[in-house]
Design a protein around this motif. Structure first.
Motif, short mmCIF file in Angstrom:
data_model
loop_
_atom_site.label_atom_id
_atom_site.label_comp_id
_atom_site.label_asym_id
_atom_site.label_seq_id
_atom_site.Cartn_x
_atom_site.Cartn_y
_atom_site.Cartn_z
N UNK A 27 0.83 -1.21 0.00
CA UNK A 27 0.00 0.00 0.00
C UNK A 27 0.86 1.26 0.00
N UNK A 28 1.98 1.23 0.75
CA UNK A 28 2.84 2.41 0.82
C UNK A 28 3.69 2.57 -0.44
N UNK A 29 4.03 1.43 -1.07
CA UNK A 29 4.85 1.49 -2.29
C UNK A 29 4.02 1.63 -3.54
N UNK A 30 2.71 1.36 -3.41
CA UNK A 30 1.83 1.47 -4.56
C UNK A 30 2.00 0.37 -5.58
N UNK A 31 2.44 -0.81 -5.15
CA UNK A 31 2.62 -1.91 -6.10
C UNK A 31 3.00 -3.19 -5.42
N UNK A 32 3.54 -4.14 -6.18
CA UNK A 32 3.92 -5.46 -5.65
C UNK A 32 5.24 -5.35 -4.89
N UNK A 33 5.31 -6.08 -3.77
CA UNK A 33 6.55 -6.11 -3.00
C UNK A 33 6.92 -7.58 -2.77
N UNK A 34 8.17 -7.93 -3.11
CA UNK A 34 8.61 -9.32 -3.00
C UNK A 34 9.87 -9.37 -2.13
N UNK A 35 9.88 -10.33 -1.17
CA UNK A 35 11.09 -10.55 -0.37
C UNK A 35 12.01 -11.51 -1.11
N UNK A 36 13.18 -11.04 -1.46
CA UNK A 36 14.16 -11.81 -2.23
C UNK A 36 15.16 -12.45 -1.27
N UNK A 37 15.22 -13.78 -1.24
CA UNK A 37 16.14 -14.46 -0.33
C UNK A 37 17.60 -14.23 -0.70
N UNK A 38 17.86 -13.72 -1.91
CA UNK A 38 19.23 -13.39 -2.27
C UNK A 38 19.62 -11.99 -1.79
N UNK A 39 18.65 -11.28 -1.26
CA UNK A 39 18.92 -9.95 -0.70
C UNK A 39 19.57 -10.13 0.68
N UNK A 61 16.00 0.14 11.11
CA UNK A 61 16.95 1.07 10.49
C UNK A 61 17.60 0.47 9.24
N UNK A 62 17.57 -0.87 9.12
CA UNK A 62 18.12 -1.51 7.91
C UNK A 62 17.09 -1.56 6.78
N UNK A 63 15.85 -1.18 7.08
CA UNK A 63 14.84 -1.13 6.04
C UNK A 63 13.79 -2.22 6.15
N UNK A 64 12.74 -2.14 5.34
CA UNK A 64 11.63 -3.09 5.42
C UNK A 64 12.02 -4.52 5.04
N UNK A 65 13.06 -4.69 4.21
CA UNK A 65 13.48 -6.05 3.84
C UNK A 65 14.02 -6.79 5.06
N UNK A 66 14.91 -6.12 5.80
CA UNK A 66 15.49 -6.74 7.00
C UNK A 66 14.41 -7.00 8.05
N UNK A 123 3.13 -1.40 12.82
CA UNK A 123 2.91 -0.05 13.36
C UNK A 123 3.95 0.95 12.87
N UNK A 124 5.18 0.50 12.67
CA UNK A 124 6.24 1.47 12.33
C UNK A 124 6.48 1.59 10.83
N UNK A 125 5.72 0.87 10.00
CA UNK A 125 5.89 1.00 8.55
C UNK A 125 5.76 2.46 8.09
N UNK A 126 4.68 3.17 8.46
CA UNK A 126 4.59 4.57 8.03
C UNK A 126 5.75 5.42 8.55
N UNK A 127 6.23 5.11 9.75
CA UNK A 127 7.34 5.87 10.33
C UNK A 127 8.60 5.67 9.50
N UNK A 128 8.85 4.40 9.07
CA UNK A 128 10.02 4.10 8.24
C UNK A 128 9.97 4.90 6.95
N UNK A 129 8.81 4.89 6.28
CA UNK A 129 8.72 5.57 4.99
C UNK A 129 8.74 7.09 5.14
N UNK A 130 8.19 7.57 6.25
CA UNK A 130 8.24 9.01 6.49
C UNK A 130 9.68 9.46 6.73
N UNK A 131 10.42 8.62 7.49
CA UNK A 131 11.82 8.96 7.78
C UNK A 131 12.66 8.92 6.50
#
Length: 686
Positions: A492-504, A590-595, A675-683
C-alpha cells in the motif's frame, strides 16, 4: 439477514460480548455463594489472596511506567487514535487477568471444601471459577475491539484510520501480555522450584506441607502465573487475531464490507457455543477429563452449526480476492479448519502430557535409572511434540490460502480463537484445583479430600498444557496473518507489488536475527527463574536452620519473606526480556523493510518450535512426577521419584515461564513492525 450482519455485525458482536460478561457475573455469584470451609481454610486462602493482590498491584505500577513511555512514542510518531488504542488494549488485558485471578483465589478454598462432599462438586466449583476468566476474555475482547473500532470510525469517518487505531490496541494488549506472562511465570516457577528443591528433595516434605516456608509463595504463584498471566496472554491472542482478520479483510478484500464484519460475527456467535460447553461440564457427571474435553467438543460443534447459515447469508455472492473467487463455501471451509485445528492442538498436547499416554510414561520409566535419563527423555519428548502440530499448521495454511488467499488464513485463526471462552476455562481450572489441594493439606482436612484434589490437579496439569499448546499453535497461524498484513501494508505504501528476495543480504540478516530472538528471550526468562529460585532456596534453608521448630511443627515459618523475595525478583527481572522484541524490531527497522520482514519470518519459525517443545516437555515432566507419586516405578521416596522431581523443576520454567511467553512475544514483533511501517517511509523521505 445479509444487510443486517454487514451493517450491524460489529454491534451484534458487542451485544454477544455483553452476554458473555453477564454470564461471567452469574458464575461469579455462584462461586462466591459456595461454602468456603472452616476458619483455618479461610485464613490460608486469605494469605494466598493477599499475596496475589500485592504482586499484581506492584506489577501494574511497574508496567504502567513503561506503558506511558510507549504511549508517548506512539502518540508523537503515529497519531492520537492509535495511541488511545494502545491504552485500551493494555487496560483490558490487565483487567481480564486481574478479575479472573481475583475469582480464582476465592474459588480455590471453595473447591477444597466441595471436595469433602464429592469429586463432581469440586469439579463444578473449580471449572466455574475458571470459566469466569474464559468468559471475561472473550467478552472484554469483543467489546474493546468492536467498541473502539466503531467510536474511531464514527469520529474520523475514515475506515483506514479506524483500522490503524486497532493496531495500537493490538500492541497494547500484546506488550502487557508479555509482561504478565513473564512476571507471573518468573514468580510462580521461582517459588515452585525453590519449594521443591528444599522441601521435597532435601527435607523429604510432601507437596504443600505447611512446614515449608515457600508454600504460600508457591500457591500465590499458581494464580499470578496461570490465571492472570494466561488470561492476559489469550486476551491478546484473541484480540490480535480478531484485529488481524479485520485488517486483512480491509487490505485484501476492499469493497466487500462484509469481509470486515465477518470476523466480529464469528467471535460473537462462538459465545453461544462456549456457554453451552460450560453448561455441558456442569450438568453431566462424566469423569473430569471426558467432561472438560466434551465441553470443548460441544462448543466447537455448536459454533460450526450456527455459523454455516450465517456465512451463507453474509456472502450470497462471491468475492474476488487477489484473483481468487471466494464464496461462502470456501470461507466456511476455512472456518472449519480453525475449529479442527483447535481439536488437533487439544488432542496432540493431551497425548504428549497426559499420564495415560506413552510419552509421560516413557519419562517415568527413564527416571528409574536416574536424573540424567529423566532429563534426556523429557527433552526428547518436547522435540517429538513439535512434529504433528507444525504439520497441522502447514496443512491449514495450504488449505486456507488455496481457498481464500490470506483472508482464508485469517478466518481460520479467528475461528480457532473464537473458542477461547471454553479453552481458557480449562486453563484456569488447573491452578484452582492445585491451590485447593494445598489448602486441604495445610488446613489438615481428611486425606481423602487431597486424593480428590490431586486427581483433579493431574487433569488440570494436562489442561494447562493443552491451552498453552492451543495458544502457541494459534500464534503460529496468527503470526502468518500478521506477516501477510505487513507485506500488504508495504504494498500500500509502495503502490505496487513487493517481493522478499532471499538473495537480498538484508532479508537474510533479518532471518538470522529474527531466528535468534526466541532463543535470547527464553534464555533471559530461564535465567530469571533460576536466579529467583536460588534466592528462595537460600531463604528456606535459612529459616529451617535458624528455627528447628519449623520441621517439628512447633514454630510457624515466615511465609511472607518468600513471597516478598519472589515478588521483587519477578518485577525486576521481567523487564529486559519483555523489552527485547521491541529493541530488536526498532534496531532492525533502520536496515529497512526487507530486514524487518526477515526478522518477522525468523521469529515466527523458531518461536513456534521453541514454544511447542518447551511447553510440551514441561507438562510431560510434571505429570511423569505425578504418575510416579501415584505408586508407579517405586512411588514416593524412590530413586525414580527423586529423578522425576528434578525433571519437574527443570520443566517448570519451560512450561510456565519461557515457553508460553514466546506466544505474545512473536505477536509483539509482528504488530510493532506493522505499526512502524509509516514511520520508516516518512523517515526515508527526509
Amino acid at each position: 439477514m445479509q444487510q443486517l450482519l454487514t451493517d450491524h455485525g460489529v454491534v451484534v458482536s458487542i451485544l454477544f460480548g455483553a452476554l458473555s460478561l453477564a454470564a461471567a457475573a452469574v458464575l461469579i455469584r455462584s462461586v462466591l455463594s459456595a461454602d468456603n470451609g472452616n476458619s483455618k481454610m479461610v485464613e490460608i486462602a486469605k494469605a494466598v489472596q493477599d499475596g496475589a493482590s500485592a504482586y499484581l498491584h506492584r506489577q501494574v505500577v511497574a508496567v504502567a511506567l513503561i506503558s506511558v513511555l510507549v504511549f508517548a512514542g506512539i502518540w508523537l510518531l503515529r497519531d492520537t487514535a492509535t495511541a488511545l488504542g494502545f491504552v485500551v488494549g493494555a487496560v483490558c488485558s490487565l483487567a481480564a487477568g486481574y478479575i479472573g485471578m481475583t475469582i480464582a483465589v476465592r474459588a480455590n478454598v471453595r473447591t477444597a471444601q466441595a471436595a469433602s462432599k464429592s469429586a463432581h462438586t469440586a469439579l463444578q466449583v473449580a471449572f466455574n471459577g475458571g470459566a469466569v476468566t474464559g468468559l471475561l476474555v472473550v467478552g472484554l475482547g469483543l467489546i474493546s475491539v468492536g467498541g473502539f473500532y466503531l467510536i474511531v470510525l464514527k469520529t474520523s469517518e475514515n475506515p483506514k484510520v479506524a483500522i490503524d487505531s486497532l493496531v495500537g490496541l493490538a500492541l497494547g494488549s500484546s506488550l502487557i501480555s508479555v509482561f504478565a506472562r513473564l512476571g507471573g511465570g518468573i514468580y510462580t516457577k521461582a517459588a515452585d522450584v525453590g519449594a521443591d528443591l528444599v522441601g521435597k528433595i532435601e527435607q523429604q516434605l510432601d507437596e504443600d506441607d505447611p512446614r515449608n516456608p515457600a508454600t504460600i509463595a508457591d500457591n500465590v504463584g499458581d494464580n499470578v502465573g496461570d490465571c492472570a498471566g494466561m488470561a492476559a496472554d489469550v486476551f491478546e491472542t484473541y484480540a490480535v487475531s480478531l484485529i488481524g482478520g479485520v485488517l486483512v479483510g480491509f487490505l485484501t478484500a476492499a469493497g466487500y464490507e462484509q469481509a470486515l464484519t465477518y470476523p466480529f460475527v464469528i467471535c460473537g456467535i462462538a459465545i453461544i457455543g462456549a456457554l453451552l460447553g460450560i453448561g455441558f461440564v456442569n450438568f453431566t457427571k462424566l469423569d473430569a477429563t471426558r467432561s472438560l474435553v466434551g465441553g470443548v467438543i460441544i462448543s466447537g460443534v455448536v459454533t460450526a452449526l450456527l455459523l454455516f447459515p450465517v456465512t451463507r447469508a453474509m456472502f450470497p455472492e462471491a468475492m474476488i480476492i487477489n484473483g481468487k473467487t471466494v464464496g461462502s463455501n470456501q470461507l466456511f471451509l476455512c472456518l472449519l479448519v480453525g475449529i479442527v485445528m483447535t481439536y488437533a492442538s487439544v488432542w496432540i498436547t493431551n497425548y504428549f502430557t497426559s499420564t495415560f499416554h506413552k510419552p509421560v510414561r516413557k519419562i517415568a520409566k527413564a527416571s528409574e535409572t536416574g536424573h540424567a535419563t529423566n532429563i534426556i527423555a523429557g527433552i526428547s519428548t518436547g522435540h517429538h511434540a513439535t512434529l504433528v502440530p507444525v504439520l497441522c499448521i502447514v496443512a491449514s495454511i495450504w488449505i486456507c490460502y488455496s481457498q481464500a488467499d490470506l483472508y482464508g488464513i485469517a478466518i481460520a485463526v479467528v475461528s480457532m480463537l473464537s473458542l477461547s471462552g471454553i479453552i481458557i476455562s480449562l486453563d484456569a481450572f488447573g491452578p484452582i484445583t492445585d491451590n485447593a489441594g494445598g489448602i486441604a493439606v495445610m488446613s489438615g482436612l481428611d486425606p481423602k479430600v487431597r486424593e480428590i484434589t490431586d486427581g483433579l490437579d493431574a487433569v488440570g496439569n494436562t489442561m494447562k498444557a493443552v491451552t498453552k499448546g492451543y495458544a502457541i499453535a494459534s500464534a503460529g497461524l496468527a503470526a502468518m496473518v500478521l506477516f501477510g498484513s505487513y507485506v500488504e501494508e508495504l504494498k500500500a505504501h509502495l503502490g505496487g507489488i513487493y517481493v522478499f528476495d532471499l538473495m537480498n543480504h538484508k532479508v537474510m540478516i533479518g532471518l538470522f536475527v529474527g531466528g535468534l530472538l526466541p532463543f535470547s528471550f527464553t534464555a533471559y526468562a530461564m535465567d530469571a527463574v533460576g536466579n529467583a529460585a536460588g534466592a528462595v532456596v537460600n531463604e528456606v534453608r535459612r529459616q529451617i536452620d535458624k528455627f528447628p521448630g519449623i520441621l517439628k511443627g512447633t514454630e510457624t515459618p515466615d511465609y511472607g519473606q518468600c513471597v516478598d523475595i519472589v515478588t521483587k525478583a519477578a518485577l525486576k527481572q521481567m523487564v529486559l526480556p519483555a523489552l527485547l522484541p521491541v529493541i530488536f524490531v526498532v534496531a532492525m527497522a533502520f536496515l529497512g523493510p526487507e530486514a524487518l520482514g526477515g526478522v518477522l519470518v525468523g521469529t515466527i519459525v523458531t518461536g513456534l518450535f521453541v514454544g511447542i517443545s518447551m511447553t510440551s516437555a514441561g507438562g510431560a515432566w510434571d505429570n511423569a512426577k505425578k504418575y510416579i507419586e501415584d505408586g508407579n516405578h517405586g512411588g514416593k521416596g524412590s530413586l525414580a521419584h527423586a529423578a522425576s522431581v528434578t525433571g519437574d523443576t527443570v520443566g517448570d520454567p519451560y512450561k510456565d515461564t519461557a515457553g508460553p511467553a514466546v506466544n505474545p512475544m512473536i505477536k509483539v514483533v509482528n504488530i510493532l513492525a506493522i505499526l512502524i511501517i509509516p514511520i520508516i517511509f516518512e523517515a526515508s523521505k527526509h
